[in-house]
Design an enzyme around this catalytic site. Structure first.
Site, PDB file in Angstrom:
ATOM      1  N   ALA A  14       0.832  -1.085   0.079  1.00  0.00           N
ATOM      2  CA  ALA A  14       0.036  -0.140  -0.089  1.00  0.00           C
ATOM      3  C   ALA A  14       0.753   1.251  -0.062  1.00  0.00           C
ATOM      4  O   ALA A  14       0.312   2.412  -0.159  1.00  0.00           O
ATOM      5  CB  ALA A  14      -0.970   0.037   1.290  1.00  0.00           C
ATOM      6  N   CYS A  15       2.088   1.220   0.262  1.00  0.00           N
ATOM      7  CA  CYS A  15       3.112   2.273   0.488  1.00  0.00           C
ATOM      8  C   CYS A  15       3.755   2.603  -1.034  1.00  0.00           C
ATOM      9  O   CYS A  15       4.510   1.482  -1.532  1.00  0.00           O
ATOM     10  CB  CYS A  15       3.999   2.158   1.305  1.00  0.00           C
ATOM     11  SG  CYS A  15       5.528   3.286   1.508  1.00  0.00           S
ATOM     12  N   GLY A  16       3.607   3.717  -1.765  1.00  0.00           N
ATOM     13  CA  GLY A  16       4.346   4.086  -2.841  1.00  0.00           C
ATOM     14  C   GLY A  16       5.811   3.734  -2.741  1.00  0.00           C
ATOM     15  O   GLY A  16       6.529   3.444  -3.760  1.00  0.00           O
TER      16      GLY A  16
END
Length: 144
Positions: A14-16
């Site tokens: 979920a983390c870019g």
């Protein structure tokens, strides 16, 4: 891609920044061991060792944004490393990411380009982050 189990990433899909780091590792032709640390949290000892190996303090390795950091009072400078590690164990979202482990070292890859310093294989081609920032040019060279 080459499976290189000696490269591991503590990843949050979920983390870019974590996605960019993983893509950069793969752009070097490496398929790392992926540990989704929110699903399979590392042990307290593993977290402490990763932080030390990356040359960070526990406070530098704790994530504040999007976590219960403030609600738990972790911003209090009197909180010890043990307090912070205990909080990370209780709330793995507090473990900053992505940590990348290779034979050349350990890095908390914020920004994601820090992974380039510890990958043994060169980038195979251009790389552009999700936000459009060019990191590697068409010749596989790092853009500074």
């Amino acid at each position: 891609m080459t499976d290189q189990p000696d490269v591991t990433i503590w990843h949050n899909p979920a983390c870019g920044t974590s996605r960019n780091t993983l893509a950069m590792i793969r752009n070097a032709g490496i398929e790392p061991r992926i540990v989704e640390y929110l699903k399979t949290p590392p042990t307290r000892e593993e977290v402490a060792q990763a932080i030390a190996a990356a040359g960070l303090t526990v406070r530098e390795a704790i994530r504040q944004k999007g976590t219960p950091y403030t609600e738990l009072g972790l911003d209090d400078p009197a909180r010890t490393d043990d307090d912070l590690l205990d909080a990370m164990m209780a709330h793995p979202i507090l473990i900053n990411r992505p940590f990348v482990f290779t034979p050349l070292g350990v890095r908390l890859c914020r920004p994601s380009e820090l992974a380039l310093d510890i990958l043994s294989a060169p980038q195979k081609g251009p790389f552009v982050k999700e936000d459009g920032e060019v990191v590697i040019d068409a010749e596989g060279r790092r853009v500074l």
